[in-house]
Design a protein around this motif. Structure first.
Motif, PDB file in Angstrom:
ATOM      1  N   LEU A 191      -3.520  40.146   2.987  1.00 50.43           N
ATOM      2  CA  LEU A 191      -3.851  41.009   1.707  1.00 50.43           C
ATOM      3  C   LEU A 191      -5.250  40.638   1.241  1.00 50.43           C
ATOM      4  O   LEU A 191      -5.390  39.309   1.142  1.00 50.43           O
ATOM      5  CB  LEU A 191      -2.716  40.944   0.636  1.00 50.43           C
ATOM      6  CG  LEU A 191      -1.261  41.423   0.779  1.00 50.43           C
ATOM      7  CD1 LEU A 191      -0.390  40.882  -0.345  1.00 50.43           C
ATOM      8  CD2 LEU A 191      -1.203  42.899   1.295  1.00 50.43           C
ATOM      9  N   GLY A 227      -0.829  39.196   9.133  1.00 53.08           N
ATOM     10  CA  GLY A 227      -1.507  40.218   8.248  1.00 53.08           C
ATOM     11  C   GLY A 227      -1.969  39.312   6.898  1.00 53.08           C
ATOM     12  O   GLY A 227      -1.343  38.229   6.870  1.00 53.08           O
ATOM     13  N   SER A 241      -6.668  44.689   6.462  1.00 53.27           N
ATOM     14  CA  SER A 241      -5.872  44.063   5.489  1.00 53.27           C
ATOM     15  C   SER A 241      -4.623  45.213   5.395  1.00 53.27           C
ATOM     16  O   SER A 241      -4.540  46.295   5.547  1.00 53.27           O
ATOM     17  CB  SER A 241      -6.143  43.958   4.140  1.00 53.27           C
ATOM     18  OG  SER A 241      -6.738  45.042   3.502  1.00 53.27           O
ATOM     19  N   VAL A 242      -3.304  44.387   4.968  1.00 53.00           N
ATOM     20  CA  VAL A 242      -2.098  45.206   4.808  1.00 53.00           C
ATOM     21  C   VAL A 242      -2.203  45.853   3.368  1.00 53.00           C
ATOM     22  O   VAL A 242      -2.715  45.377   2.676  1.00 53.00           O
ATOM     23  CB  VAL A 242      -0.958  44.177   4.948  1.00 53.00           C
ATOM     24  CG1 VAL A 242       0.396  44.923   4.543  1.00 53.00           C
ATOM     25  CG2 VAL A 242      -0.774  43.586   6.181  1.00 53.00           C
ATOM     26  N   ASP A 243      -1.766  47.332   3.294  1.00 55.44           N
ATOM     27  CA  ASP A 243      -1.760  47.963   1.984  1.00 55.44           C
ATOM     28  C   ASP A 243      -0.832  47.019   1.274  1.00 55.44           C
ATOM     29  O   ASP A 243       0.439  46.953   1.540  1.00 55.44           O
ATOM     30  CB  ASP A 243      -1.174  49.351   2.241  1.00 55.44           C
ATOM     31  CG  ASP A 243      -1.455  50.301   1.077  1.00 55.44           C
ATOM     32  OD1 ASP A 243      -1.006  49.749   0.134  1.00 55.44           O
ATOM     33  OD2 ASP A 243      -1.615  51.381   1.245  1.00 55.44           O
ATOM     34  N   TRP A 294       5.910  46.032   5.898  1.00 57.48           N
ATOM     35  CA  TRP A 294       5.106  45.522   7.183  1.00 57.48           C
ATOM     36  C   TRP A 294       5.849  44.046   7.273  1.00 57.48           C
ATOM     37  O   TRP A 294       6.061  44.059   8.599  1.00 57.48           O
ATOM     38  CB  TRP A 294       3.763  45.164   6.505  1.00 57.48           C
ATOM     39  CG  TRP A 294       2.970  44.439   7.581  1.00 57.48           C
ATOM     40  CD1 TRP A 294       2.146  45.326   8.341  1.00 57.48           C
ATOM     41  CD2 TRP A 294       2.751  43.241   7.880  1.00 57.48           C
ATOM     42  NE1 TRP A 294       1.517  44.514   9.297  1.00 57.48           N
ATOM     43  CE2 TRP A 294       1.809  42.948   9.185  1.00 57.48           C
ATOM     44  CE3 TRP A 294       3.144  42.106   7.565  1.00 57.48           C
ATOM     45  CZ2 TRP A 294       1.484  41.984   9.703  1.00 57.48           C
ATOM     46  CZ3 TRP A 294       2.880  40.823   8.173  1.00 57.48           C
ATOM     47  CH2 TRP A 294       1.816  40.855   9.042  1.00 57.48           C
ATOM     48  N   GLU A 295       6.347  43.631   6.711  1.00 64.33           N
ATOM     49  CA  GLU A 295       6.927  41.849   7.045  1.00 64.33           C
ATOM     50  C   GLU A 295       8.285  42.516   7.375  1.00 64.33           C
ATOM     51  O   GLU A 295       8.634  41.812   8.625  1.00 64.33           O
ATOM     52  CB  GLU A 295       7.281  41.221   5.517  1.00 64.33           C
ATOM     53  CG  GLU A 295       5.938  40.674   4.766  1.00 64.33           C
ATOM     54  CD  GLU A 295       6.225  39.855   3.864  1.00 64.33           C
ATOM     55  OE1 GLU A 295       7.308  39.606   3.491  1.00 64.33           O
ATOM     56  OE2 GLU A 295       5.121  39.374   3.164  1.00 64.33           O
ATOM     57  N   LEU A 304      -0.166  36.296   4.792  1.00 65.89           N
ATOM     58  CA  LEU A 304       1.296  36.495   4.409  1.00 65.89           C
ATOM     59  C   LEU A 304       2.182  35.674   5.169  1.00 65.89           C
ATOM     60  O   LEU A 304       3.137  35.382   4.592  1.00 65.89           O
ATOM     61  CB  LEU A 304       1.656  38.104   4.851  1.00 65.89           C
ATOM     62  CG  LEU A 304       1.047  39.246   4.111  1.00 65.89           C
ATOM     63  CD1 LEU A 304       1.476  40.720   4.881  1.00 65.89           C
ATOM     64  CD2 LEU A 304       1.318  39.187   2.580  1.00 65.89           C
ATOM     65  N   GLU A 355      12.308  49.820   1.499  1.00 62.09           N
ATOM     66  CA  GLU A 355      11.507  48.565   1.566  1.00 62.09           C
ATOM     67  C   GLU A 355      12.531  47.436   1.020  1.00 62.09           C
ATOM     68  O   GLU A 355      13.348  47.723  -0.038  1.00 62.09           O
ATOM     69  CB  GLU A 355      10.306  48.717   0.241  1.00 62.09           C
ATOM     70  CG  GLU A 355       9.398  47.221   0.257  1.00 62.09           C
ATOM     71  CD  GLU A 355       8.277  47.431  -0.617  1.00 62.09           C
ATOM     72  OE1 GLU A 355       7.662  46.557  -0.906  1.00 62.09           O
ATOM     73  OE2 GLU A 355       7.943  48.570  -1.153  1.00 62.09           O
ATOM     74  N   ASP A 379       2.735  48.457   0.854  1.00 60.36           N
ATOM     75  CA  ASP A 379       3.583  48.526   2.002  1.00 60.36           C
ATOM     76  C   ASP A 379       3.820  47.128   2.350  1.00 60.36           C
ATOM     77  O   ASP A 379       4.306  46.983   3.711  1.00 60.36           O
ATOM     78  CB  ASP A 379       2.871  49.306   3.062  1.00 60.36           C
ATOM     79  CG  ASP A 379       2.730  50.878   2.594  1.00 60.36           C
ATOM     80  OD1 ASP A 379       3.622  51.171   1.970  1.00 60.36           O
ATOM     81  OD2 ASP A 379       1.822  51.459   3.186  1.00 60.36           O
ATOM     82  N   ALA A 380       3.449  46.044   1.725  1.00 57.87           N
ATOM     83  CA  ALA A 380       3.525  44.804   2.279  1.00 57.87           C
ATOM     84  C   ALA A 380       4.999  44.234   2.573  1.00 57.87           C
ATOM     85  O   ALA A 380       5.143  43.701   3.723  1.00 57.87           O
ATOM     86  CB  ALA A 380       3.089  43.685   1.165  1.00 57.87           C
TER      87      ALA A 380
END
Length: 292
Positions: free
Chosen positions: A76, A74, A34-36, A43-44, A100, A3, A39-40
């Motif tokens: 949250l 996305g 929604s994004v976890d 995801w980005e 996001l 990450e 894991d944001a």
């Protein structure tokens, strides 16, 4: 792929507070799922990689080849009951949503890069379209002037003034092997109150520059959102760099709040002691940026 080593300051607004047409886009994003939050960062990162691997590559993530934005992207989602509040603060109604805003954040970062980077580096990164990239990214940033991105980010470290926002005792630590996270959540009213006090104390103690300027900018940013929002400070990918002993030794929020109290009491010795603790803790992580 690890990450990204990025920390975040996020605002979650009540879904009901978004105005059309953004409301419809946010509704659709929430319905898609929604994004976890664990894991944001990934995801980005994946969104950006897809934009660069597209044919032709996209200048900014979240847009098509013509530069048109593909929806809100996305989000949250947070429940009001998961946000600690002081007695006078209100959060909600839920759900609380944090877009996001990767497209706008990427444009702001590109504007900064094009303004600060040396010409050879700019040319290498954008060999055929520096002027075009500057114009398009500047236009996206201009469109944000009436609002604000819901996420601020910082690579390799956490800006110390951000810790003013939170209650040091409300830290959430998740240490499962594949689900590690450190974050704080706070009601918007509490965040604004703490930042305003810290800014006033800092200005009187050390003047307008440095941390005082960051506090001023942070306060202005918070004022742009609904008063019943929630604010979250998240270590994000930085937690990958931390051992359990690092997490146990981390008193950053306590130290920053103690510095504000000490400045108000004109206790220079306590300020110096606490600052030295912060410098010692974060210098190890900051050094890794130079190694990379």
């Amino acid at each position: 792929m690890p990450e990204p080593f990025v920390a975040y300051l996020r605002v979650y607004e009540p879904l009901s507070s978004f105005e059309p047409p953004l409301r419809e886009e946010v509704d659709a994003a929430v319905e898609r799922g929604s994004v976890d939050p664990f894991d944001a960062g990934l995801w980005e990162q994946h969104l950006w990689l897809r934009s660069q691997l597209a044919a032709p590559p996209r200048l900014l993530p979240g847009e098509n080849a013509d530069g048109e934005v593909q929806g809100v992207g996305g989000v949250l989602v947070l429940a009001p009951e998961d946000v600690p509040t002081a007695p006078a603060a209100t959060v909600g109604p839920g759900p609380l949503v944090c877009p996001l805003d990767v497209h706008g954040r990427a444009a702001a970062a590109l504007v900064g890069f094009l303004g600060d980077a040396d010409v050879p580096l700019r040319t290498a990164a954008l060999p055929e379209s520096v002027d075009k990239a500057r114009t398009r990214a500047g236009a996206v940033v201009s469109e944000l002037s009436g609002g604000a991105v819901h996420v601020l980010s910082s690579t390799w470290t956490v800006p110390l003034p951000w810790f003013v926002v939170v209650d040091p005792t409300e830290r959430c630590v998740f240490t499962e092997p594949d689900r590690r996270r450190v974050c704080w959540r706070v009601a918007m009213a509490d965040a604004r109150r703490r930042v305003a006090r810290a800014h006033s104390v800092s200005k009187q103690s050390i003047g307008d520059d440095g941390p005082t300027q960051i506090l001023k900018e942070t306060g202005r940013w918070l004022e742009r959102f609904h008063p019943h929002s929630a604010v979250e400070l998240d270590y994000g990918g930085l937690v990958q760099l931390m051992t359990q002993s690092d997490l146990d030794a981390d008193t950053s929020a306590e130290d920053v709040h103690a510095i504000v109290d000490a400045m108000e009491a004109d206790d220079a010795e306590e300020v110096a002691t606490r600052y030295e603790q912060l410098r010692d803790f974060w210098s190890e992580f900051a050094a890794r940026e130079h190694h990379n």
